[in-house]
Design a protein around this motif. Structure first.
Motif, PDB file in Angstrom:
ATOM      1  N   VAL A   1       0.875  -1.170   0.000  1.00 36.71           N
ATOM      2  CA  VAL A   1       0.000   0.000   0.000  1.00 36.71           C
ATOM      3  C   VAL A   1       0.910   1.218   0.000  1.00 36.71           C
ATOM      4  O   VAL A   1       2.070   1.145   0.421  1.00 36.71           O
ATOM      5  CB  VAL A   1      -0.999  -0.001   1.185  1.00 36.71           C
ATOM      6  CG1 VAL A   1      -1.876  -1.227   1.132  1.00 36.71           C
ATOM      7  CG2 VAL A   1      -0.286   0.070   2.514  1.00 36.71           C
ATOM      8  N   SER A   2       0.414   2.345  -0.490  1.00 38.84           N
ATOM      9  CA  SER A   2       1.291   3.490  -0.659  1.00 38.84           C
ATOM     10  C   SER A   2       0.526   4.786  -0.524  1.00 38.84           C
ATOM     11  O   SER A   2      -0.616   4.900  -0.995  1.00 38.84           O
ATOM     12  CB  SER A   2       1.957   3.422  -2.039  1.00 38.84           C
ATOM     13  OG  SER A   2       2.867   4.478  -2.212  1.00 38.84           O
ATOM     14  N   THR A   3       1.160   5.752   0.116  1.00 38.64           N
ATOM     15  CA  THR A   3       0.615   7.095   0.237  1.00 38.64           C
ATOM     16  C   THR A   3       1.718   8.077  -0.129  1.00 38.64           C
ATOM     17  O   THR A   3       2.868   7.887   0.250  1.00 38.64           O
ATOM     18  CB  THR A   3       0.140   7.366   1.680  1.00 38.64           C
ATOM     19  OG1 THR A   3      -0.900   6.449   2.001  1.00 38.64           O
ATOM     20  CG2 THR A   3      -0.373   8.783   1.841  1.00 38.64           C
ATOM     21  N   LEU A   4       1.383   9.106  -0.881  1.00 39.98           N
ATOM     22  CA  LEU A   4       2.326  10.172  -1.216  1.00 39.98           C
ATOM     23  C   LEU A   4       1.682  11.501  -0.880  1.00 39.98           C
ATOM     24  O   LEU A   4       0.564  11.782  -1.323  1.00 39.98           O
ATOM     25  CB  LEU A   4       2.706  10.121  -2.700  1.00 39.98           C
ATOM     26  CG  LEU A   4       3.628  11.236  -3.191  1.00 39.98           C
ATOM     27  CD1 LEU A   4       4.958  11.237  -2.436  1.00 39.98           C
ATOM     28  CD2 LEU A   4       3.862  11.112  -4.680  1.00 39.98           C
ATOM     29  N   LEU A   5       2.381  12.289  -0.091  1.00 40.46           N
ATOM     30  CA  LEU A   5       1.881  13.601   0.308  1.00 40.46           C
ATOM     31  C   LEU A   5       2.831  14.693  -0.159  1.00 40.46           C
ATOM     32  O   LEU A   5       4.046  14.516  -0.136  1.00 40.46           O
ATOM     33  CB  LEU A   5       1.760  13.690   1.832  1.00 40.46           C
ATOM     34  CG  LEU A   5       0.773  12.740   2.490  1.00 40.46           C
ATOM     35  CD1 LEU A   5       0.907  12.818   4.007  1.00 40.46           C
ATOM     36  CD2 LEU A   5      -0.644  13.080   2.070  1.00 40.46           C
ATOM     37  N   VAL A   6       2.273  15.827  -0.550  1.00 37.85           N
ATOM     38  CA  VAL A   6       3.055  17.020  -0.830  1.00 37.85           C
ATOM     39  C   VAL A   6       3.019  17.854   0.441  1.00 37.85           C
ATOM     40  O   VAL A   6       1.943  18.184   0.944  1.00 37.85           O
ATOM     41  CB  VAL A   6       2.486  17.806  -2.025  1.00 37.85           C
ATOM     42  CG1 VAL A   6       3.301  19.066  -2.271  1.00 37.85           C
ATOM     43  CG2 VAL A   6       2.437  16.932  -3.276  1.00 37.85           C
ATOM     44  N   VAL A   7       4.212  18.142   0.983  1.00 42.72           N
ATOM     45  CA  VAL A   7       4.316  18.847   2.258  1.00 42.72           C
ATOM     46  C   VAL A   7       5.027  20.186   2.080  1.00 42.72           C
ATOM     47  O   VAL A   7       5.697  20.416   1.073  1.00 42.72           O
ATOM     48  CB  VAL A   7       5.059  17.987   3.309  1.00 42.72           C
ATOM     49  CG1 VAL A   7       4.289  16.698   3.595  1.00 42.72           C
ATOM     50  CG2 VAL A   7       6.481  17.675   2.871  1.00 42.72           C
ATOM     51  N   GLY A   8       4.903  21.040   3.081  1.00 45.44           N
ATOM     52  CA  GLY A   8       5.494  22.372   3.027  1.00 45.44           C
ATOM     53  C   GLY A   8       7.003  22.391   3.180  1.00 45.44           C
ATOM     54  O   GLY A   8       7.647  23.365   2.800  1.00 45.44           O
ATOM     55  N   GLY A   9       7.584  21.353   3.733  1.00 48.24           N
ATOM     56  CA  GLY A   9       9.031  21.318   3.891  1.00 48.24           C
ATOM     57  C   GLY A   9       9.442  20.384   5.011  1.00 48.24           C
ATOM     58  O   GLY A   9       8.601  19.815   5.714  1.00 48.24           O
ATOM     59  N   PHE A  10      10.748  20.243   5.160  1.00 48.99           N
ATOM     60  CA  PHE A  10      11.327  19.387   6.184  1.00 48.99           C
ATOM     61  C   PHE A  10      12.224  20.229   7.086  1.00 48.99           C
ATOM     62  O   PHE A  10      12.249  21.445   6.983  1.00 48.99           O
ATOM     63  CB  PHE A  10      12.110  18.237   5.532  1.00 48.99           C
ATOM     64  CG  PHE A  10      11.253  17.374   4.640  1.00 48.99           C
ATOM     65  CD1 PHE A  10      10.276  16.559   5.183  1.00 48.99           C
ATOM     66  CD2 PHE A  10      11.404  17.396   3.271  1.00 48.99           C
ATOM     67  CE1 PHE A  10       9.472  15.761   4.381  1.00 48.99           C
ATOM     68  CE2 PHE A  10      10.609  16.614   2.447  1.00 48.99           C
ATOM     69  CZ  PHE A  10       9.643  15.801   3.004  1.00 48.99           C
ATOM     70  N   THR A  11      12.991  19.593   7.939  1.00 50.28           N
ATOM     71  CA  THR A  11      13.812  20.299   8.916  1.00 50.28           C
ATOM     72  C   THR A  11      14.877  21.184   8.278  1.00 50.28           C
ATOM     73  O   THR A  11      15.316  22.148   8.889  1.00 50.28           O
ATOM     74  CB  THR A  11      14.495  19.312   9.874  1.00 50.28           C
ATOM     75  OG1 THR A  11      15.227  18.359   9.102  1.00 50.28           O
ATOM     76  CG2 THR A  11      13.470  18.596  10.743  1.00 50.28           C
ATOM     77  N   ARG A  12      15.317  20.825   7.080  1.00 50.41           N
ATOM     78  CA  ARG A  12      16.270  21.645   6.332  1.00 50.41           C
ATOM     79  C   ARG A  12      15.724  21.858   4.930  1.00 50.41           C
ATOM     80  O   ARG A  12      15.154  20.955   4.323  1.00 50.41           O
ATOM     81  CB  ARG A  12      17.636  20.956   6.281  1.00 50.41           C
ATOM     82  CG  ARG A  12      18.309  20.947   7.649  1.00 50.41           C
ATOM     83  CD  ARG A  12      19.532  20.099   7.756  1.00 50.41           C
ATOM     84  NE  ARG A  12      20.558  20.349   6.764  1.00 50.41           N
ATOM     85  CZ  ARG A  12      21.695  19.650   6.713  1.00 50.41           C
ATOM     86  NH1 ARG A  12      21.938  18.695   7.592  1.00 50.41           N
ATOM     87  NH2 ARG A  12      22.584  19.912   5.781  1.00 50.41           N
ATOM     88  N   ALA A  13      15.916  23.063   4.427  1.00 52.32           N
ATOM     89  CA  ALA A  13      15.355  23.425   3.122  1.00 52.32           C
ATOM     90  C   ALA A  13      15.874  22.547   1.987  1.00 52.32           C
ATOM     91  O   ALA A  13      15.182  22.365   0.981  1.00 52.32           O
ATOM     92  CB  ALA A  13      15.654  24.894   2.824  1.00 52.32           C
ATOM     93  N   GLU A  14      17.075  21.971   2.138  1.00 55.65           N
ATOM     94  CA  GLU A  14      17.654  21.147   1.068  1.00 55.65           C
ATOM     95  C   GLU A  14      16.928  19.827   0.879  1.00 55.65           C
ATOM     96  O   GLU A  14      17.013  19.215  -0.177  1.00 55.65           O
ATOM     97  CB  GLU A  14      19.131  20.803   1.366  1.00 55.65           C
ATOM     98  CG  GLU A  14      20.025  21.978   1.631  1.00 55.65           C
ATOM     99  CD  GLU A  14      20.203  22.252   3.120  1.00 55.65           C
ATOM    100  OE1 GLU A  14      21.315  22.614   3.509  1.00 55.65           O
ATOM    101  OE2 GLU A  14      19.246  22.091   3.898  1.00 55.65           O
ATOM    102  N   PHE A  15      16.241  19.363   1.916  1.00 55.12           N
ATOM    103  CA  PHE A  15      15.554  18.085   1.818  1.00 55.12           C
ATOM    104  C   PHE A  15      14.315  18.223   0.939  1.00 55.12           C
ATOM    105  O   PHE A  15      13.476  19.085   1.159  1.00 55.12           O
ATOM    106  CB  PHE A  15      15.155  17.565   3.194  1.00 55.12           C
ATOM    107  CG  PHE A  15      16.308  17.179   4.074  1.00 55.12           C
ATOM    108  CD1 PHE A  15      17.310  16.338   3.608  1.00 55.12           C
ATOM    109  CD2 PHE A  15      16.379  17.648   5.365  1.00 55.12           C
ATOM    110  CE1 PHE A  15      18.374  15.974   4.423  1.00 55.12           C
ATOM    111  CE2 PHE A  15      17.438  17.284   6.195  1.00 55.12           C
ATOM    112  CZ  PHE A  15      18.441  16.450   5.716  1.00 55.12           C
TER     113      PHE A  15
END
Length: 131
Positions: free
Chosen positions: A103-117
């Motif tokens: 099973v699989s889920t893909l989300l578009v998120v605002g960002g991670f702990t560092r902008a490069e990720f």
């Protein structure tokens, strides 16, 4: 070991995944933290493809340490920061998924702990314990 669940009353999956999995009693369960596209030397490659490769390689090492392989993965959760990175992430993900597809889920998120990720991936795996 694992039984894919795809009811006829639910629309067919959009891609290479199943709607659900039933894991039998007595199976070992592995849940990973989200893995980021960062190398052992703390370098972060540019681009979602290279970062996703690092994510899935890290997950492969975690699976191996637990005595599992990608064949035991029942769920993948992916997170990307840009909608346009969806196809590149999916191309990498599809190279690591085996039949039956998890099973699989893909989300578009605002960002991670560092902008490069640009991408983060976590999985759940299950394997029947043989005595």
């Amino acid at each position: 070991m694992k039984n894919a669940i795809n009811p006829a009353s639910v629309r067919k999956p959009f891609g290479n995944y199943n709607h659900g999995f039933l894991v039998p009693q007595g199976a070992s369960l592995l849940v990973t933290s989200g893995q980021l596209g960062i190398a052992l030397d703390d370098t972060i490659p540019e681009g979602v493809t290279a970062q996703a490769e690092l994510c899935f390689k890290a997950i492969g090492a975690i699976l191996e340490e637990a005595g599992m392989t990608y064949a035991d993965v029942i769920r993948i959760s992916g997170f990307v920061t840009r909608r346009e990175d969806f196809p590149a992430y999916m191309a990498v993900r599809d190279r690591y998924t085996l039949d039956p597809k998890p099973v699989s889920t893909l989300l578009v998120v605002g960002g991670f702990t560092r902008a490069e990720f640009l991408v983060e991936v976590e999985v759940t795996a299950a394997k029947v314990v043989t005595l």
